[in-house]
Write an enzyme that holds these catalytic residues in place. Structure first.
Site, PDB file in Angstrom:
ATOM      1  N   GLY A  55       0.812  -1.202   0.000  1.00  0.00           N
ATOM      2  CA  GLY A  55       0.000   0.000   0.000  1.00  0.00           C
ATOM      3  C   GLY A  55       0.850   1.258   0.000  1.00  0.00           C
ATOM      4  N   LYS A 106       5.669  -8.188   2.415  1.00  0.00           N
ATOM      5  CA  LYS A 106       5.486  -8.001   3.863  1.00  0.00           C
ATOM      6  C   LYS A 106       4.311  -8.861   4.305  1.00  0.00           C
ATOM      7  CE  LYS A 106       4.790  -3.585   4.027  1.00  0.00           C
ATOM      8  NZ  LYS A 106       4.534  -3.487   2.569  1.00  0.00           N
ATOM      9  N   HIS A 222       0.061   0.476   9.469  1.00  0.00           N
ATOM     10  CA  HIS A 222      -1.207   0.773   8.803  1.00  0.00           C
ATOM     11  C   HIS A 222      -2.196   1.387   9.797  1.00  0.00           C
ATOM     12  CE1 HIS A 222       0.568  -2.593   6.445  1.00  0.00           C
ATOM     13  NE2 HIS A 222       0.199  -1.828   5.441  1.00  0.00           N
ATOM     14  N   GLY A 408      10.792  30.934  19.306  1.00  0.00           N
ATOM     15  CA  GLY A 408      10.558  30.180  20.527  1.00  0.00           C
ATOM     16  C   GLY A 408      11.786  29.756  21.297  1.00  0.00           C
ATOM     17  N   ASP A 409      12.990  30.209  20.889  1.00  0.00           N
ATOM     18  CA  ASP A 409      14.204  29.731  21.557  1.00  0.00           C
ATOM     19  C   ASP A 409      14.851  30.746  22.485  1.00  0.00           C
ATOM     20  OD1 ASP A 409      15.180  31.528  19.691  1.00  0.00           O
ATOM     21  OD2 ASP A 409      16.926  30.309  19.183  1.00  0.00           O
ATOM     22  N   CYS A 410      14.324  31.959  22.530  1.00  0.00           N
ATOM     23  CA  CYS A 410      14.979  33.039  23.274  1.00  0.00           C
ATOM     24  C   CYS A 410      15.104  32.717  24.760  1.00  0.00           C
ATOM     25  CB  CYS A 410      14.216  34.349  23.075  1.00  0.00           C
ATOM     26  SG  CYS A 410      14.966  35.778  23.893  1.00  0.00           S
ATOM     27  N   THR A 502      14.327  45.253  20.050  1.00  0.00           N
ATOM     28  CA  THR A 502      15.334  44.234  20.319  1.00  0.00           C
ATOM     29  C   THR A 502      15.742  44.347  21.779  1.00  0.00           C
ATOM     30  OG1 THR A 502      17.279  45.599  19.865  1.00  0.00           O
ATOM     31  CG2 THR A 502      16.229  44.510  17.965  1.00  0.00           C
ATOM     32  N   ASP A 557       9.031  42.616  23.448  1.00  0.00           N
ATOM     33  CA  ASP A 557      10.134  41.863  22.862  1.00  0.00           C
ATOM     34  C   ASP A 557      10.721  40.906  23.892  1.00  0.00           C
ATOM     35  OD1 ASP A 557      12.222  41.501  20.670  1.00  0.00           O
ATOM     36  OD2 ASP A 557      13.448  41.975  22.410  1.00  0.00           O
TER      37      ASP A 557
END
Length: 575
Positions: A55, A106, A222, A408-410, A502, A557
């Site tokens: 499939g 399979k 599946h 999202g990493d600050c 900033t 910020d």
């Protein structure tokens, strides 16, 4: 479960997806009506045809494994549905010659019926045809699987590779089939996923939805339910240990399919079920390899990538192959199949490829001339620690803000650097000196990446240079002059200025106010006001420039907030 898709028409999705293979591999021919991909370079008069299929929804399996030294042809069904007998027959008639055909299947009921019937019809037409069924799953044990047997999972692609490479060298059908069976008999696989998958255009099966803190062990490819719902989700080392135990524990009578004690080679395949990032799959591979090595099951070959998926399943499977030496060259043999990620040969034990340098020694000082003295070393250390702790505590809020107007990493970036600085200052022995400030700047530089890391590092290194211009004990006025000098140096490296949304919006007011008032409390307030003022301000620099401007009105910020929190902690101690 992701329920959003660019293509809702599942038939068009499959047909067009198969056609794309002809755009990326000029050797392939696509029989569109039959959804069959064939290697046009195959010579049926000299080489056995190796054919597989199943499939759609398992890509790159099976069609993207068509190519020299791998599959000769592949027949694709619709999503999670076996190809028909006529489709398989088309693949056989197109690719088969005097050397014969091996069908690799399979172990699923639809595949078994359709491929077996297609093989029988091919034999009735005079084709020499062999069939090998692969069942490598260990999640469903002997008792439950009964007469049906083990499901075919990602280990099947190793059968494809060995059989296809052997066939490419002119081996007989008997030799190719024998090798395929030996590989299939020595395979074990187990999978885990964070959720089931959604098929485009179909309704959402709510009973398949998993909670945020759940995972499922032993899912099929599946969308079948697994054998065990895990809640909460185990830490990766614990999860991998459970999975490896299912693969290799010979005391488990229900699942002890392969004994690896006398293995000439152990081949490891870590397979992405479709929805994991390459980064996460890489980290998983490292964990799996480490645990196998600790068990004296060090793999000689590693495959890590996307080989057999369940659409965009957010999970992975681990396959182990107990292989004789004679089959390793066939795994290693290059192929033009676009879906195949090459095998990696593991270096010999003792080969040093990961270097961890000793960073415990303090940075050596090259300048032994007298330096200005920090007036109260104990307060200096306490203030730096307080600032770091405040920044660490603010991480969830900063991350929330950065999710709205950034990547999202600050928050985590600042937290990681603050933890490193906190560890540094807690390890200071004796009275801190101006040299300590240089060491602190080095600590930030080594532990804070991204744009904010560069800005902090430039500023702190410039600050360390600036305080050297003072003499005697450093006063508040000296610090005020130094921070403004450092800010001037920073301005030479970045166009960021107050008003650009900033971290400079919080840093500059602090520096200027400290120089004007010699009051760190007043400077900290100016920093907080500067950060708050970024709410509603249009971004002039940084990734925030590219995001939806509606976010500017919702949050300040995040970098500026981080700076103000850090400086607020300093002020709490120094006021």
């Amino acid at each position: 479960m992701s329920t959003k898709h660019f293509i809702q028409d599942v038939d068009k999705l499959v047909i067009d997806g198969l056609e794309s293979l002809t755009l990326t591999n000029s050797d392939l021919v696509y029989y569109k009506n039959d959804k069959v991909i064939v290697n046009s370079k195959h010579d049926p008069s000299t080489n056995v045809a190796v054919i597989s299929g199943g499939g759609a929804g398992h890509e790159p399996a099976h069609a993207a494994f068509v190519g020299d030294a791998m599959l000769t042809a592949a027949a694709s069904g619709w999503i999670f549905a076996s190809p028909s007998v006529s489709q398989i027959g088309k693949a056989i008639s197109t690719a088969t010659g005097p050397k014969g055909t091996l069908l690799i299947i399979k172990n699923y009921t639809g595949d078994i019926f359709n491929f077996s019937l297609a093989a029988e019809k091919a034999r009735s037409k005079g084709y020499n045809c062999e069939v090998v069924v692969v069942g490598d799953d260990v999640a469903v044990g002997r008792k439950k699987s009964g007469k049906v047997g083990r499901r075919g999972l990602a280990g099947t692609v190793l059968v494809h590779k060995v059989a296809g490479a052997l066939a490419s060298e002119g081996a007989s059908l008997k030799e190719v089939a024998s090798a395929a069976r030996e590989i299939a008999d020595n395979l074990v696989t187990v999978g885990v996923s964070l959720n089931h998958v959604h098929i485009p255009g179909r309704k959402i099966e709510k009973e398949n939805l998993m909670a945020q803190d759940e995972a499922e062990l032993g899912l099929g490819i599946h969308n079948e339910k697994g054998i065990l719902r895990l809640k909460p989700i185990p830490e990766l080392p614990d999860l991998v240990k459970t999975m490896i135990t299912e693969l290799v524990d010979i005391t488990d009578e229900d699942r002890a399919y392969v004994d690896f004690k006398d293995a000439e080679n152990v081949v490891l395949l870590v397979n992405n079920l479709g929805g994991l990032s390459p980064l996460e799959l890489s980290a998983i591979t490292t964990e799996v390899f480490g645990q196998l090595e600790a068990m004296n099951l060090r793999p000689s070959r590693i495959l890590s990538g996307t080989y057999m998926t369940s659409l965009d399943g957010p999970g992975f499977s681990i396959t182990l192959l107990k292989s004789a030496h004679k089959y390793i060259p066939y795994l290693d043999k290059p192929t033009k199949a676009t879906g195949w990620t090459p095998v990696f040969k593991v270096p010999a034990v003792g080969s040093k490829r990961v270097i961890i340098e000793d960073t415990t020694e303090p940075v050596k000082k090259t300048d032994s001339t007298p330096k200005p003295v920090i007036a109260d070393g104990a307060v200096f250390v306490k203030a730096i620690a307080a600032g770091c702790k405040k920044a660490i505590a603010a991480e969830p809020l900063i991350t929330q803000y950065d999710t709205v107007v950034g990547d999202g990493d600050c928050g985590y970036t600042l937290k990681r650097a603050s933890e490193a600085v906190l560890s540094f200052v807690e390890g200071i022995k004796g009275e801190p000196t101006v040299n300590t400030l240089t060491d602190l700047a080095e600590t930030v530089e080594n532990n804070m990446d991204g744009t904010s890391g560069a800005i902090f590092s430039i500023f702190l290194h410039a600050l360390a240079t600036a305080v050297n211009n003072a003499s005697g004990k450093l006063s508040s006025a000296d610090w005020g002059v130094a921070v403004v000098d450092a800010l001037t140096t920073l301005y030479a490296a970045t166009p960021a200025r107050p008003g650009d949304r900033t971290l400079v919006d919080a840093l500059a007011p602090f520096c200027n106010t400290l120089k004007e008032t010699a009051s760190i409390e007043a400077a900290s307030k100016a920093s907080r006001d500067g950060a708050a003022g970024t709410k509603g301000m249009k971004a002039g620099l940084g990734r925030a420039v590219y995001v939806d401007e509606a976010g500017y009105d919702r949050v300040p910020d995040p970098g500026a907030v981080g700076v103000s929190e850090l400086l607020s902690g300093l002020a709490d101690v120094c006021k």
